[in-house]
Design a protein around this motif. Structure first.
Motif, PDB file in Angstrom:
ATOM      1  N   ALA A  81       0.834  -1.205   0.000  1.00  0.00           N
ATOM      2  CA  ALA A  81       0.000   0.000   0.000  1.00  0.00           C
ATOM      3  C   ALA A  81       0.867   1.253   0.000  1.00  0.00           C
ATOM      4  N   ASP A  82       0.350   2.317  -0.585  1.00  0.00           N
ATOM      5  CA  ASP A  82       1.014   3.617  -0.552  1.00  0.00           C
ATOM      6  C   ASP A  82       0.627   4.418   0.683  1.00  0.00           C
ATOM      7  N   ILE A  83      -0.614   4.199   1.141  1.00  0.00           N
ATOM      8  CA  ILE A  83      -1.179   4.999   2.237  1.00  0.00           C
ATOM      9  C   ILE A  83      -1.868   4.057   3.221  1.00  0.00           C
ATOM     10  N   VAL A  84      -1.588   4.249   4.507  1.00  0.00           N
ATOM     11  CA  VAL A  84      -2.246   3.469   5.559  1.00  0.00           C
ATOM     12  C   VAL A  84      -3.235   4.361   6.290  1.00  0.00           C
ATOM     13  N   CYS A  85      -4.480   3.898   6.392  1.00  0.00           N
ATOM     14  CA  CYS A  85      -5.523   4.597   7.145  1.00  0.00           C
ATOM     15  C   CYS A  85      -5.790   3.809   8.419  1.00  0.00           C
ATOM     16  N   GLU A  86      -5.507   4.412   9.572  1.00  0.00           N
ATOM     17  CA  GLU A  86      -5.584   3.728  10.859  1.00  0.00           C
ATOM     18  C   GLU A  86      -6.834   4.197  11.597  1.00  0.00           C
ATOM     19  N   PHE A  87      -7.756   3.250  11.847  1.00  0.00           N
ATOM     20  CA  PHE A  87      -9.045   3.572  12.459  1.00  0.00           C
ATOM     21  C   PHE A  87      -9.318   2.741  13.717  1.00  0.00           C
ATOM     22  N   THR A  88      -8.289   2.369  14.454  1.00  0.00           N
ATOM     23  CA  THR A  88      -8.519   1.543  15.641  1.00  0.00           C
ATOM     24  C   THR A  88      -9.035   2.400  16.793  1.00  0.00           C
ATOM     25  N   ASP A  89      -9.451   1.749  17.867  1.00  0.00           N
ATOM     26  CA  ASP A  89     -10.070   2.440  18.997  1.00  0.00           C
ATOM     27  C   ASP A  89      -9.036   3.199  19.819  1.00  0.00           C
ATOM     28  N   LEU A  90      -9.487   4.305  20.420  1.00  0.00           N
ATOM     29  CA  LEU A  90      -8.664   5.105  21.322  1.00  0.00           C
ATOM     30  C   LEU A  90      -8.334   4.306  22.575  1.00  0.00           C
ATOM     31  N   ASN A  91      -7.056   4.340  22.980  1.00  0.00           N
ATOM     32  CA  ASN A  91      -6.620   3.686  24.207  1.00  0.00           C
ATOM     33  C   ASN A  91      -5.802   4.693  25.008  1.00  0.00           C
ATOM     34  N   VAL A  92      -6.467   5.353  25.967  1.00  0.00           N
ATOM     35  CA  VAL A  92      -5.778   6.361  26.778  1.00  0.00           C
ATOM     36  C   VAL A  92      -4.856   5.699  27.792  1.00  0.00           C
ATOM     37  N   ASP A  94      -3.045   3.072  27.670  1.00  0.00           N
ATOM     38  CA  ASP A  94      -1.760   2.672  27.084  1.00  0.00           C
ATOM     39  C   ASP A  94      -1.158   3.756  26.207  1.00  0.00           C
ATOM     40  N   ARG A  95      -1.617   4.997  26.401  1.00  0.00           N
ATOM     41  CA  ARG A  95      -1.047   6.170  25.742  1.00  0.00           C
ATOM     42  C   ARG A  95      -0.952   5.994  24.218  1.00  0.00           C
ATOM     43  N   GLY A  96      -2.088   5.595  23.654  1.00  0.00           N
ATOM     44  CA  GLY A  96      -2.184   5.551  22.199  1.00  0.00           C
ATOM     45  C   GLY A  96      -1.689   4.294  21.536  1.00  0.00           C
ATOM     46  N   GLU A  97      -1.344   3.297  22.305  1.00  0.00           N
ATOM     47  CA  GLU A  97      -0.954   2.012  21.725  1.00  0.00           C
ATOM     48  C   GLU A  97      -2.184   1.103  21.585  1.00  0.00           C
ATOM     49  N   PRO A  98      -2.196   0.196  20.622  1.00  0.00           N
ATOM     50  CA  PRO A  98      -1.114  -0.121  19.669  1.00  0.00           C
ATOM     51  C   PRO A  98      -1.093   0.747  18.417  1.00  0.00           C
ATOM     52  N   ALA A  99      -1.978   1.762  18.365  1.00  0.00           N
ATOM     53  CA  ALA A  99      -2.069   2.565  17.143  1.00  0.00           C
ATOM     54  C   ALA A  99      -0.751   3.252  16.806  1.00  0.00           C
ATOM     55  N   PHE A 100      -0.028   3.734  17.827  1.00  0.00           N
ATOM     56  CA  PHE A 100       1.257   4.386  17.555  1.00  0.00           C
ATOM     57  C   PHE A 100       2.224   3.421  16.877  1.00  0.00           C
ATOM     58  N   LYS A 111       5.340   4.184   3.965  1.00  0.00           N
ATOM     59  CA  LYS A 111       3.948   4.510   3.680  1.00  0.00           C
ATOM     60  C   LYS A 111       3.554   5.833   4.334  1.00  0.00           C
ATOM     61  N   HIS A 112       2.722   6.599   3.651  1.00  0.00           N
ATOM     62  CA  HIS A 112       2.089   7.762   4.249  1.00  0.00           C
ATOM     63  C   HIS A 112       0.948   7.276   5.153  1.00  0.00           C
ATOM     64  N   VAL A 113       0.612   8.072   6.173  1.00  0.00           N
ATOM     65  CA  VAL A 113      -0.389   7.598   7.125  1.00  0.00           C
ATOM     66  C   VAL A 113      -1.464   8.645   7.396  1.00  0.00           C
ATOM     67  N   ILE A 114      -2.664   8.132   7.660  1.00  0.00           N
ATOM     68  CA  ILE A 114      -3.813   8.926   8.089  1.00  0.00           C
ATOM     69  C   ILE A 114      -4.386   8.219   9.307  1.00  0.00           C
ATOM     70  N   THR A 115      -4.704   8.975  10.355  1.00  0.00           N
ATOM     71  CA  THR A 115      -5.352   8.366  11.518  1.00  0.00           C
ATOM     72  C   THR A 115      -6.502   9.234  12.000  1.00  0.00           C
ATOM     73  N   THR A 116      -7.506   8.585  12.557  1.00  0.00           N
ATOM     74  CA  THR A 116      -8.598   9.282  13.233  1.00  0.00           C
ATOM     75  C   THR A 116      -8.514   9.050  14.738  1.00  0.00           C
ATOM     76  N   ASN A 117      -7.417   8.450  15.178  1.00  0.00           N
ATOM     77  CA  ASN A 117      -7.234   8.057  16.575  1.00  0.00           C
ATOM     78  C   ASN A 117      -6.486   9.156  17.327  1.00  0.00           C
ATOM     79  N   LYS A 118      -7.131   9.726  18.333  1.00  0.00           N
ATOM     80  CA  LYS A 118      -6.516  10.833  19.064  1.00  0.00           C
ATOM     81  C   LYS A 118      -5.285  10.410  19.859  1.00  0.00           C
ATOM     82  N   GLY A 119      -5.242   9.169  20.321  1.00  0.00           N
ATOM     83  CA  GLY A 119      -4.184   8.732  21.217  1.00  0.00           C
ATOM     84  C   GLY A 119      -2.778   8.919  20.693  1.00  0.00           C
ATOM     85  N   PRO A 120      -2.437   8.336  19.530  1.00  0.00           N
ATOM     86  CA  PRO A 120      -1.057   8.470  19.051  1.00  0.00           C
ATOM     87  C   PRO A 120      -0.657   9.907  18.744  1.00  0.00           C
TER      88      PRO A 120
END
Length: 324
Positions: A81-92, A94-100, A111-120
């Motif tokens: 993939a050229d771009i990764v879109c990360e939409f996993t759940d917020l985990n306060v 664990d300070r944004g893991e595993p999304a970070f 890869k370029h990245v897009i996230t909707t997850n506030k944690g990372p």
């Protein structure tokens, strides 16, 4: 025309809404971009998903090869993939893991990245920006604040502007609860109705105790170059609030920051203040600037399709910059 491949991580409500929106708007966007892979702990690793994947996903069935959470970084590395879109759940906790880890792995593997997850973004902003510079990959996160409604990204339209402070209503759940309370409900009745309507989770602590709005305030602050952190903020929510204590003023849960301080707390507003009249589950952001004075944006701040619009905004930003 170059073809862009997108890997989705997390295929819940937002991931499904984005898949639908991308397919709906692709011709209007005038770009060749498609979802080549989906990784989801419940639905598996789906390669070249077809148009029925959203309907299939709602069945709750396994749609691809079963995925263990520890395998996900390896799958990200191996994706073309050229771009990764990360939409996993917020985990306060664990300070944004595993999304970070997902985002940093994607950047390191080109890869370029897009996230909707506030944690990372709230907890690892510096690390992600450093990775972005080192590997020359873009990191976009508009959907973390006010969904698809413009928020911190309007600064991109105002070159040279200086922001003195911002303040706003950044959590739709608490705004909905307060709206109902001014109509006569008590706190518990309003919370229960918000839960019935899907505006509040079964455990509403992140919203009603102010943490969701605080994370959003940190993200806006970091974009503006202010180094606020959750540990250094005053954070008070609206749990068991008594609006009668505020007299004839209208209380709202306000997120505020300038270069020196940041807080989230109930603030009594004059009825002449526009923010006092932002009701239901709407969000609002007032940005005070040196050249324009107050710039204000009001709109939806949550919801699957509303957040998918933010992802589409970020996706087009990346594609347009890759074409420069």
């Amino acid at each position: 025309m170059r073809r862009y491949r997108v890997l989705i991580i997390g295929f819940g409500n937002v991931g499904q809404a984005f898949f639908r929106l991308l397919n709906l708007k692709r011709d209007l966007l005038g770009v060749d971009v498609y979802v080549s892979e989906i990784i989801d702990r419940r639905r598996g690793h789906i390669v070249n998903p077809g148009p029925s994947v959203v309907d299939d996903a709602r069945s709750g069935k396994l749609l691809g090869k079963r995925v263990d959470i520890n395998e996900i970084p390896r799958l990200i590395e191996g994706s073309d993939a050229d771009i990764v879109c990360e939409f996993t759940d917020l985990n306060v906790k664990d300070r944004g893991e595993p999304a970070f880890t997902y985002l940093s792995t994607a950047i390191r593997s080109g890869k370029h990245v897009i996230t909707t997850n506030k944690g990372p973004i709230a907890f690892h902003y510096d690390e992600l920006m450093e990775l972005s510079r080192r590997f020359n990959r873009l990191v976009r996160f508009k959907g973390t604040v006010m969904a698809g409604t413009p928020s911190f990204n309007i600064i991109d339209l105002l070159p040279g502007i200086k922001v003195n402070y911002f303040m706003g209503i950044l959590n739709g759940t608490t705004n909905y609860i307060l709206t109902r309370m001014y109509e006569g409900m008590n706190f518990n009745e309003a919370l229960r109705l918000a839960q019935e309507r899907g505006y509040a989770e079964a455990d509403p602590s992140l919203d009603i105790d102010g943490w969701d709005a605080a994370l959003k305030a940190i993200i806006i602050s970091r974009v503006l170059g202010w180094r606020h952190s959750l540990e250094g903020m005053e954070v008070r929510g609206i749990r068991d609030i008594d609006i009668r204590a505020y007299g004839d003023r209208v209380v709202k849960l306000i997120a505020y920051a300038n270069a020196e301080t940041a807080y989230v707390k109930p603030v009594p507003l004059s009825r002449s203040d526009v923010l006092a009249h932002v009701n239901e589950n709407l969000n609002a952001l007032r940005i005070n600037t040196d050249t324009l004075g107050d710039v204000m944006v009001i709109g939806p701040g949550a919801g699957p399709m509303e957040t998918a619009q933010a992802v589409l905004t970020d996706l087009m930003y990346i594609i347009n910059h890759l074409g420069d």
